[in-house]
Motif scaffolding. Structure first.
Motif, PDB file in Angstrom:
ATOM      1  N   ASP A   1     -22.935  23.035 -90.897  1.00 43.63           N
ATOM      2  CA  ASP A   1     -22.110  23.371 -89.549  1.00 43.63           C
ATOM      3  C   ASP A   1     -23.340  23.968 -88.456  1.00 43.63           C
ATOM      4  OD1 ASP A   1     -23.300  25.989 -90.330  1.00 43.63           O
ATOM      5  OD2 ASP A   1     -21.524  26.670 -90.758  1.00 43.63           O
ATOM      6  N   LYS A   2     -22.903  24.621 -87.555  1.00 45.00           N
ATOM      7  CA  LYS A   2     -23.810  24.939 -86.618  1.00 45.00           C
ATOM      8  C   LYS A   2     -23.236  26.401 -86.344  1.00 45.00           C
ATOM      9  CE  LYS A   2     -26.921  24.055 -83.420  1.00 45.00           C
ATOM     10  NZ  LYS A   2     -28.060  24.021 -83.503  1.00 45.00           N
ATOM     11  N   ASN A   3     -23.423  27.425 -87.203  1.00 41.21           N
ATOM     12  CA  ASN A   3     -23.075  28.649 -87.187  1.00 41.21           C
ATOM     13  C   ASN A   3     -24.092  29.468 -86.404  1.00 41.21           C
ATOM     14  OD1 ASN A   3     -25.138  28.909 -89.123  1.00 41.21           O
ATOM     15  ND2 ASN A   3     -23.937  30.476 -90.301  1.00 41.21           N
ATOM     16  N   ASN A   4     -25.297  28.936 -86.043  1.00 42.83           N
ATOM     17  CA  ASN A   4     -25.975  29.695 -85.310  1.00 42.83           C
ATOM     18  C   ASN A   4     -25.882  29.652 -83.795  1.00 42.83           C
ATOM     19  OD1 ASN A   4     -26.791  27.049 -85.362  1.00 42.83           O
ATOM     20  ND2 ASN A   4     -28.915  27.072 -85.224  1.00 42.83           N
ATOM     21  N   ALA A   5     -24.921  28.679 -83.393  1.00 40.18           N
ATOM     22  CA  ALA A   5     -24.494  28.382 -82.017  1.00 40.18           C
ATOM     23  C   ALA A   5     -23.026  28.862 -82.131  1.00 40.18           C
ATOM     24  CB  ALA A   5     -24.957  27.351 -81.478  1.00 40.18           C
ATOM     25  N   LEU A   6     -22.337  28.247 -82.720  1.00 46.39           N
ATOM     26  CA  LEU A   6     -20.929  28.224 -82.834  1.00 46.39           C
ATOM     27  C   LEU A   6     -20.218  29.233 -83.748  1.00 46.39           C
ATOM     28  CD1 LEU A   6     -20.344  24.329 -82.932  1.00 46.39           C
ATOM     29  CD2 LEU A   6     -20.428  25.814 -80.935  1.00 46.39           C
ATOM     30  N   ARG A   7     -20.409  30.421 -83.209  1.00 42.95           N
ATOM     31  CA  ARG A   7     -20.290  31.689 -84.103  1.00 42.95           C
ATOM     32  C   ARG A   7     -19.007  31.793 -84.796  1.00 42.95           C
ATOM     33  NH1 ARG A   7     -20.200  36.367 -80.345  1.00 42.95           N
ATOM     34  NH2 ARG A   7     -19.555  37.481 -82.286  1.00 42.95           N
ATOM     35  N   PHE A   8     -17.819  31.304 -84.256  1.00 40.31           N
ATOM     36  CA  PHE A   8     -16.666  32.029 -84.812  1.00 40.31           C
ATOM     37  C   PHE A   8     -16.185  30.846 -86.022  1.00 40.31           C
ATOM     38  CE2 PHE A   8     -16.508  33.312 -80.336  1.00 40.31           C
ATOM     39  CZ  PHE A   8     -16.640  34.639 -80.600  1.00 40.31           C
ATOM     40  N   GLU A   9     -16.368  29.452 -85.756  1.00 34.47           N
ATOM     41  CA  GLU A   9     -16.013  28.465 -86.656  1.00 34.47           C
ATOM     42  C   GLU A   9     -17.066  28.664 -87.562  1.00 34.47           C
ATOM     43  OE1 GLU A   9     -15.542  24.826 -84.352  1.00 34.47           O
ATOM     44  OE2 GLU A   9     -17.400  24.257 -85.070  1.00 34.47           O
ATOM     45  N   GLY A  10     -18.178  28.780 -87.316  1.00 36.50           N
ATOM     46  CA  GLY A  10     -19.252  28.799 -88.272  1.00 36.50           C
ATOM     47  C   GLY A  10     -19.115  29.744 -89.258  1.00 36.50           C
TER      48      GLY A  10
ATOM     49  N   VAL B   1     -26.428  21.364 -88.598  1.00 33.81           N
ATOM     50  CA  VAL B   1     -26.097  20.018 -88.553  1.00 33.81           C
ATOM     51  C   VAL B   1     -27.304  19.199 -87.889  1.00 33.81           C
ATOM     52  CG1 VAL B   1     -24.988  20.088 -86.334  1.00 33.81           C
ATOM     53  CG2 VAL B   1     -24.409  18.159 -87.964  1.00 33.81           C
ATOM     54  N   ASP B   2     -28.130  19.870 -86.923  1.00 32.60           N
ATOM     55  CA  ASP B   2     -29.227  19.074 -86.167  1.00 32.60           C
ATOM     56  C   ASP B   2     -30.183  18.975 -87.271  1.00 32.60           C
ATOM     57  OD1 ASP B   2     -29.374  21.951 -86.152  1.00 32.60           O
ATOM     58  OD2 ASP B   2     -30.305  22.072 -84.408  1.00 32.60           O
ATOM     59  N   ALA B   3     -30.413  19.978 -88.119  1.00 29.84           N
ATOM     60  CA  ALA B   3     -31.528  19.820 -89.148  1.00 29.84           C
ATOM     61  C   ALA B   3     -31.035  18.657 -90.288  1.00 29.84           C
ATOM     62  CB  ALA B   3     -31.951  21.159 -89.884  1.00 29.84           C
ATOM     63  N   LEU B   4     -29.744  18.785 -90.376  1.00 29.47           N
ATOM     64  CA  LEU B   4     -29.305  17.752 -91.248  1.00 29.47           C
ATOM     65  C   LEU B   4     -29.568  16.246 -90.851  1.00 29.47           C
ATOM     66  CD1 LEU B   4     -27.027  17.493 -94.046  1.00 29.47           C
ATOM     67  CD2 LEU B   4     -25.828  16.561 -92.102  1.00 29.47           C
ATOM     68  N   ALA B   5     -29.372  16.239 -89.730  1.00 27.79           N
ATOM     69  CA  ALA B   5     -29.484  14.944 -88.946  1.00 27.79           C
ATOM     70  C   ALA B   5     -30.919  14.485 -89.211  1.00 27.79           C
ATOM     71  CB  ALA B   5     -29.081  14.840 -87.534  1.00 27.79           C
ATOM     72  N   MET B   6     -32.044  15.259 -89.102  1.00 25.13           N
ATOM     73  CA  MET B   6     -33.218  14.885 -89.089  1.00 25.13           C
ATOM     74  C   MET B   6     -33.437  14.497 -90.628  1.00 25.13           C
ATOM     75  SD  MET B   6     -36.214  16.648 -90.375  1.00 25.13           S
ATOM     76  CE  MET B   6     -35.708  18.370 -90.153  1.00 25.13           C
TER      77      MET B   6
END
Ligand code: NAD
Ligand code: IPM
Ligand code: MN
Length: 364
Positions: A193-202, A226-231
């Protein structure tokens, strides 16, 4: 209807638009062969939903049709949707999302499996390194279509696209991924996910992942932005076994996954409701520039047909399809996107030949 016919399981075939038509032709050819050889008693019924029908009649996917699929069909096979004459994808959204949402197909199952190392764009990666599955949540997130415009067309315009995440929706996809991992002997599930930026859904995804994982103590749980996962998918794809993520991230991750296995033409998917009729489609779209030219790679669609058979309980037949595609890949009986010289039909024929050969003694 005769009693014999009544016993047949009906499969809806929707070739759709562009290369969807080309690749579906090959998938159905394979299905018909295996249906006859193995006496599976499947009946394939074609539907012409797609751009052409929409433009000439205004019909995309009628509500009664969806109910008919739900009540009377064992599965649905879809080629692809998308036509440059309908730039807002109105028909495609009605048909594709009509089925995903309308039939509550909450699991988008997208396996990523490399058949031959020459197909992988990554240096030194072999079939042992690229073999994982992605579970993409398929009924929520940014895809629900909630939002709107304010002052559209002015310099003050606001466009809002809401991401909807429910406890029920998050819980069921995460649980499905863990259950799959357990059933298939996997030792790790990665939630992205992207819970460092998208707080609520994350936050919701995070908590639910933690809770559900407690029911699967033997399986390692891993979280990755998810950005790290893409990498990491490019750096070390071999670390992944089962990935579970939301609708939008899953869409993007599975295009990366498709390329790791040889391109969009190789990627298969199933849209699954464990308690209802399911829909199977290759990951790729309608690739309009290749439509009707006998150049599209049909293997993603053929492998998708295999996933459909497996889901219907025909495991042996599904395996034969995968083995036949694998042999065609090894023998370079492939289309130009994979470095071959065959057309769509000819590479589909090659799979059928291998299937005939392999199924000689195997099918009942
Ligand atoms: P696309 O998947 O149609 O094609 C992108 C590129 O991938 C193609 O130009 C081609 O180079 C390659 N490719 C894809 N499938 C291939 C195949 N079977 N054989 C060989 N090469 C293949 O994606 P796009 O160009 O972004 O979208 C075209 C249309 O399809 C759009 O309208 C889009 O919305 C739609 N689309 C539909 C689905 C679907 O129906 N499930 C999925 C993705 C895109
Ligand atoms: C896919 C496609 C669709 C999606 C498009 C056509 C709406 O890209 O199935 O991956 O985003 O789900
Ligand atoms: Mn996609």
């Amino acid at each position: 209807m005769s009693p014999a016919l009544a016993q047949k399981q009906k499969i809806a075939i929707i070739p759709g638009d562009g290369i969807g038509v080309d690749v579906t032709g090959e998938a159905v050819k394979v299905l018909e062969l295996i249906n006859a050889r193995g006496r599976l008693e499947l009946e394939f019924i074609q539907f012409d939903y797609g751009a052409e029908k929409y433009l000439s009649t205004g019909i995309s996917l009628p509500k009664q049709q969806l109910e008919d699929f739900r009540d009377n069909y064992a599965a649905i096979f879809l080629g692809a949707l998308g036509d440059p004459r309908i730039p807002d994808m109105a028909h495609a959204r009605d048909i594709l999302f009509g089925m995903r949402f309308g039939l509550d197909l909450f699991v988008n199952f997208r396996p990523v499996k490399l058949f031959d190392e020459t197909l992988c764009p990554l240096k030194g990666k072999t079939p042992n390194d690229v073999n994982f599955v992605v579970f993409r949540e398929n009924t929520e997130g940014l895809y629900v279509g909630i939002g709107g415009f304010f002052k559209k067309g002015t310099k003050d315009e606001i466009a809002i696209q809401e991401s909807v995440n429910t406890y029920k929706g998050v819980e069921r996809i995460i649980r499905y991924a863990f259950t799959y991992a357990r059933q298939h002997g996997h030792t790790k599930v990665t939630m992205s996910d992207k819970n460092n930026a998208l707080r609520f859904e994350g936050d919701l995804w995070h908590r639910v992942f933690q809770q559900v994982s407690e029911d699967y103590p033997e399986i390692e749980k891993e979280h990755m932005f998810v950005d790290a996962l893409a990498m990491q998918l490019i750096k070390r794809p071999e670390q992944f076994q089962v990935i579970v993520t939301n609708n939008m991230f899953g869409d993007i991750i599975t295009d990366i996954g498709a390329q790791l296995q040889g391109g969009l033409g190789m990627a298969a998917s199933g849209n699954i409701n464990p308690n209802g009729v399911c829909m199977f489609e290759p990951v790729h779209g309608s690739a309009p520039k290749y439509a009707g030219r006998n150049v599209a790679n049909p293997f993603g669609a053929i492998l998708t047909a295999g996933l459909m058979l497996e889901h219907l309980g025909f495991k042996k037949e599904a395996l034969l399809i995968e083995q036949s595609v694998c042999m065609a890949v090894h023998e370079k009986k492939v289309t130009s996107d994979m470095g071959g010289s065959l057309g769509t039909k000819e590479s589909g024929d090659a799979v059928c030949d291998f299937l005939q050969h392999l199924s000689g003694n195997t099918l009942r």
